[in-house]
Design a protein around this motif. Structure first.
Motif, PDB file in Angstrom:
ATOM      1  N   GLY A   1      86.686  43.602  40.092  1.00  0.00           N
ATOM      2  CA  GLY A   1      85.332  43.074  40.078  1.00  0.00           C
ATOM      3  C   GLY A   1      84.427  43.548  38.961  1.00  0.00           C
ATOM      4  O   GLY A   1      84.862  43.840  37.848  1.00  0.00           O
ATOM      5  N   GLY A   2      83.135  43.634  39.300  1.00  0.00           N
ATOM      6  CA  GLY A   2      82.079  43.738  38.305  1.00  0.00           C
ATOM      7  C   GLY A   2      81.658  45.122  37.865  1.00  0.00           C
ATOM      8  O   GLY A   2      80.839  45.243  36.952  1.00  0.00           O
ATOM      9  N   PHE A   3      82.178  46.182  38.487  1.00  0.00           N
ATOM     10  CA  PHE A   3      81.797  47.534  38.070  1.00  0.00           C
ATOM     11  C   PHE A   3      82.694  47.974  36.919  1.00  0.00           C
ATOM     12  O   PHE A   3      83.430  48.960  36.989  1.00  0.00           O
ATOM     13  CB  PHE A   3      81.887  48.512  39.225  1.00  0.00           C
ATOM     14  CG  PHE A   3      80.819  48.308  40.279  1.00  0.00           C
ATOM     15  CD1 PHE A   3      79.705  47.530  40.036  1.00  0.00           C
ATOM     16  CD2 PHE A   3      80.932  48.913  41.524  1.00  0.00           C
ATOM     17  CE1 PHE A   3      78.727  47.344  40.992  1.00  0.00           C
ATOM     18  CE2 PHE A   3      79.961  48.735  42.492  1.00  0.00           C
ATOM     19  CZ  PHE A   3      78.857  47.946  42.230  1.00  0.00           C
ATOM     20  N   ALA A   4      82.634  47.207  35.835  1.00  0.00           N
ATOM     21  CA  ALA A   4      83.444  47.459  34.643  1.00  0.00           C
ATOM     22  C   ALA A   4      82.784  46.758  33.466  1.00  0.00           C
ATOM     23  O   ALA A   4      81.913  45.910  33.636  1.00  0.00           O
ATOM     24  CB  ALA A   4      84.867  46.938  34.836  1.00  0.00           C
TER      25      ALA A   4
ATOM     26  N   ILE B   1      70.353  51.168  37.129  1.00  0.00           N
ATOM     27  CA  ILE B   1      71.086  52.433  37.083  1.00  0.00           C
ATOM     28  C   ILE B   1      72.303  52.264  36.170  1.00  0.00           C
ATOM     29  O   ILE B   1      72.656  51.140  35.801  1.00  0.00           O
ATOM     30  CB  ILE B   1      71.544  52.896  38.488  1.00  0.00           C
ATOM     31  CG1 ILE B   1      72.521  51.874  39.104  1.00  0.00           C
ATOM     32  CG2 ILE B   1      70.344  53.116  39.394  1.00  0.00           C
ATOM     33  CD1 ILE B   1      73.141  52.332  40.429  1.00  0.00           C
ATOM     34  N   GLY B   2      72.929  53.378  35.810  1.00  0.00           N
ATOM     35  CA  GLY B   2      74.136  53.341  35.004  1.00  0.00           C
ATOM     36  C   GLY B   2      75.384  53.181  35.850  1.00  0.00           C
ATOM     37  O   GLY B   2      75.346  53.328  37.088  1.00  0.00           O
ATOM     38  N   LEU B   3      76.518  52.907  35.204  1.00  0.00           N
ATOM     39  CA  LEU B   3      77.763  52.624  35.915  1.00  0.00           C
ATOM     40  C   LEU B   3      78.180  53.780  36.830  1.00  0.00           C
ATOM     41  O   LEU B   3      78.505  53.569  38.002  1.00  0.00           O
ATOM     42  CB  LEU B   3      78.862  52.312  34.901  1.00  0.00           C
ATOM     43  CG  LEU B   3      80.213  51.865  35.467  1.00  0.00           C
ATOM     44  CD1 LEU B   3      80.078  50.615  36.320  1.00  0.00           C
ATOM     45  CD2 LEU B   3      81.209  51.615  34.330  1.00  0.00           C
ATOM     46  N   GLU B   4      78.153  54.999  36.321  1.00  0.00           N
ATOM     47  CA  GLU B   4      78.605  56.134  37.129  1.00  0.00           C
ATOM     48  C   GLU B   4      77.697  56.378  38.325  1.00  0.00           C
ATOM     49  O   GLU B   4      78.142  56.886  39.369  1.00  0.00           O
ATOM     50  CB  GLU B   4      78.693  57.397  36.267  1.00  0.00           C
ATOM     51  CG  GLU B   4      79.363  58.565  36.978  1.00  0.00           C
ATOM     52  CD  GLU B   4      79.664  59.723  36.048  1.00  0.00           C
ATOM     53  OE1 GLU B   4      80.447  60.601  36.447  1.00  0.00           O
ATOM     54  OE2 GLU B   4      79.128  59.746  34.918  1.00  0.00           O
ATOM     55  N   GLU B   5      76.421  55.995  38.202  1.00  0.00           N
ATOM     56  CA  GLU B   5      75.470  56.202  39.304  1.00  0.00           C
ATOM     57  C   GLU B   5      75.778  55.353  40.526  1.00  0.00           C
ATOM     58  O   GLU B   5      75.252  55.607  41.618  1.00  0.00           O
ATOM     59  CB  GLU B   5      74.046  55.919  38.824  1.00  0.00           C
ATOM     60  CG  GLU B   5      73.518  56.904  37.800  1.00  0.00           C
ATOM     61  CD  GLU B   5      72.161  56.487  37.258  1.00  0.00           C
ATOM     62  OE1 GLU B   5      71.139  56.837  37.887  1.00  0.00           O
ATOM     63  OE2 GLU B   5      72.128  55.786  36.219  1.00  0.00           O
ATOM     64  N   THR B   6      76.636  54.349  40.371  1.00  0.00           N
ATOM     65  CA  THR B   6      77.001  53.541  41.539  1.00  0.00           C
ATOM     66  C   THR B   6      77.715  54.382  42.594  1.00  0.00           C
ATOM     67  O   THR B   6      77.657  54.061  43.788  1.00  0.00           O
ATOM     68  CB  THR B   6      77.908  52.365  41.148  1.00  0.00           C
ATOM     69  OG1 THR B   6      79.095  52.861  40.520  1.00  0.00           O
ATOM     70  CG2 THR B   6      77.191  51.418  40.197  1.00  0.00           C
TER      71      THR B   6
ATOM     72  N   VAL C   1      73.099  47.310  37.955  1.00  0.00           N
ATOM     73  CA  VAL C   1      73.990  48.260  37.279  1.00  0.00           C
ATOM     74  C   VAL C   1      74.207  47.804  35.846  1.00  0.00           C
ATOM     75  O   VAL C   1      74.761  46.734  35.589  1.00  0.00           O
ATOM     76  CB  VAL C   1      75.344  48.351  37.996  1.00  0.00           C
ATOM     77  CG1 VAL C   1      76.248  49.352  37.268  1.00  0.00           C
ATOM     78  CG2 VAL C   1      75.166  48.747  39.451  1.00  0.00           C
ATOM     79  N   ASP C   2      73.731  48.623  34.901  1.00  0.00           N
ATOM     80  CA  ASP C   2      74.014  48.402  33.480  1.00  0.00           C
ATOM     81  C   ASP C   2      75.376  49.033  33.212  1.00  0.00           C
ATOM     82  O   ASP C   2      75.510  50.258  33.124  1.00  0.00           O
ATOM     83  CB  ASP C   2      72.925  49.059  32.621  1.00  0.00           C
ATOM     84  CG  ASP C   2      73.149  48.853  31.130  1.00  0.00           C
ATOM     85  OD1 ASP C   2      74.264  48.444  30.725  1.00  0.00           O
ATOM     86  OD2 ASP C   2      72.197  49.097  30.349  1.00  0.00           O
ATOM     87  N   VAL C   3      76.418  48.210  33.122  1.00  0.00           N
ATOM     88  CA  VAL C   3      77.786  48.715  33.026  1.00  0.00           C
ATOM     89  C   VAL C   3      78.063  49.364  31.682  1.00  0.00           C
ATOM     90  O   VAL C   3      79.089  50.028  31.505  1.00  0.00           O
ATOM     91  CB  VAL C   3      78.828  47.607  33.293  1.00  0.00           C
ATOM     92  CG1 VAL C   3      78.650  47.027  34.688  1.00  0.00           C
ATOM     93  CG2 VAL C   3      78.767  46.524  32.227  1.00  0.00           C
ATOM     94  N   ASN C   4      77.171  49.199  30.732  1.00  0.00           N
ATOM     95  CA  ASN C   4      77.349  49.790  29.412  1.00  0.00           C
ATOM     96  C   ASN C   4      76.480  51.037  29.223  1.00  0.00           C
ATOM     97  O   ASN C   4      76.320  51.500  28.088  1.00  0.00           O
ATOM     98  CB  ASN C   4      77.033  48.744  28.338  1.00  0.00           C
ATOM     99  CG  ASN C   4      77.961  47.551  28.434  1.00  0.00           C
ATOM    100  OD1 ASN C   4      79.166  47.684  28.293  1.00  0.00           O
ATOM    101  ND2 ASN C   4      77.411  46.370  28.717  1.00  0.00           N
ATOM    102  N   ARG C   5      75.941  51.548  30.326  1.00  0.00           N
ATOM    103  CA  ARG C   5      75.090  52.736  30.255  1.00  0.00           C
ATOM    104  C   ARG C   5      75.746  53.896  30.968  1.00  0.00           C
ATOM    105  O   ARG C   5      76.293  53.731  32.041  1.00  0.00           O
ATOM    106  CB  ARG C   5      73.739  52.440  30.926  1.00  0.00           C
ATOM    107  CG  ARG C   5      72.696  53.508  30.651  1.00  0.00           C
ATOM    108  CD  ARG C   5      71.356  53.119  31.228  1.00  0.00           C
ATOM    109  NE  ARG C   5      71.149  53.683  32.555  1.00  0.00           N
ATOM    110  CZ  ARG C   5      70.076  53.471  33.284  1.00  0.00           C
ATOM    111  NH1 ARG C   5      69.121  52.671  32.854  1.00  0.00           N
ATOM    112  NH2 ARG C   5      69.942  54.030  34.474  1.00  0.00           N
TER     113      ARG C   5
END
Length: 327
Positions: free
Chosen positions: A97-100, A300-305, A323-327
């Motif tokens: 999915g989208g967390f990438a 938020i940034g990706l890792e913050e998920t 989620v900004d996946v590039n942050r």
């Protein structure tokens, strides 16, 4: 290599982490999307924490939706450079999915981002907001029009509830917002709620038929809350049910349905056909105020998920997490 949240289950141990993933590991599908933003939904929280068996195969990249730009396409439906979004279709559950930073998906799962939205705004809406719009559309198809009476929104400070309040208010309905967070009363009134009530008025066991109040209901909570909402819905009114934050049970009787003609409308956002998705996104583009969307969302940034997953399950999140996946 791309950054992604990766869930693995090995020898009974379930774990989610930020990882580097080779693009060659992406699923085999005709359209590759360079993702700008995703969003944290309740189901994403369940997937990352493992508190419900949402993930159906491992390893898995969670994230049930995303918005971005087509990078390559083997389908005539899409070209490189097209702005697209995706909600549901088993993505983040059975398909990566989208967390990438990239996703590879089937062409028919994608929709064009409405011209009035940026990809960030599309994910500030996300599956939660799109589900809220499906609920409003279903109520309107059932005959709901402004002036018929109060419309109840349960779980109002959450993602579905926040967007439902804003959409209904902008469309001219008198919205009553139910929430367990009375500190959010001003927030909900700013979105358009005429009144804010405590969720405890609805969350305890109640009689199968109660005093008629609601012309319609958007419920994302389930259990006793949904049962009481049905019991309080007026003659020929309708309840759109789309969530289970309180529970999957439905402790009521047939009384509201056979004595008052109440309609219980089940809302599925995952496999809904494009004939329902497109009107829902058109309503969002038409009736969702940009200022309201800004009030209800933060980035938020990706890792913050990973930490946000616990917060959304515990009900600690107001509105929408982008989620900004590039942050």
């Amino acid at each position: 290599m791309i950054k992604a949240i990766l869930i693995n289950k090995q020898d009974g141990a379930y774990a989610a982490r930020l990882a580097d993933v080779g693009e060659s590991e992406l699923p085999d599908a005709p359209v590759t999307v360079r993702i700008d933003y995703s969003t944290v939904n309740y189901k994403d929280g369940l997937a990352i924490t493992g508190k419900s068996p949402v993930v159906r195969k491992f390893p898995m990249v969670p994230g049930i939706d995303f918005a971005g730009v087509v990078e390559t396409s083997a389908s005539a439906a899409w070209r490189a450079g097209d702005r697209v979004l995706l909600n549901g279709w088993g993505v983040g559950e059975a398909h990566w999915g989208g967390f990438a930073q990239k996703a590879r998906v089937n062409a028919e799962w994608l929709q064009r981002v409405p011209e009035s939205f940026t990809t960030r705004q599309a994910m500030a809406i996300g599956t939660a907001g799109y589900t809220a719009s499906l609920c409003v559309d279903a109520l309107v198809r059932n005959g709901l029009i402004p002036g018929q009476g109060e419309v109840l929104v349960t779980g109002a400070s959450g993602g579905v509830g926040s967007v439902a309040v804003a959409l209904l208010a902008n469309a001219g309905f008198a919205v009553v917002a139910s929430t367990g967070k009375q500190t959010e009363a001003e927030y909900l009134k700013a979105l358009g709620a005429k009144q804010v009530i405590d969720r405890n008025e609805l969350s305890q066991p109640g009689k199968p038929l109660q005093k008629e109040r609601w012309a319609a209901v958007v419920d994302s909570v389930g259990s006793h809350t949904l049962a009481n909402a049905c019991a309080q819905t007026r003659y020929r009114g309708a309840v759109a049910a789309c969530g289970l934050a309180q529970g999957m049970d439905f402790p009521t009787s047939v009384a509201p349905f056979i004595l008052r003609g109440v309609s219980l409308l089940g809302i599925d956002s995952v496999m809904a056909p494009q004939t329902l998705r497109e009107p829902a996104w058109s309503r969002l583009a038409r009736d969702l105020d940009a200022a309201a969307l800004e009030r209800m969302s933060r980035v938020i940034g990706l890792e913050e998920t990973l930490s946000a997953a616990n917060d959304i399950i515990s009900g600690a999140i107001r509105g929408r997490l982008v989620v900004d996946v590039n942050r």
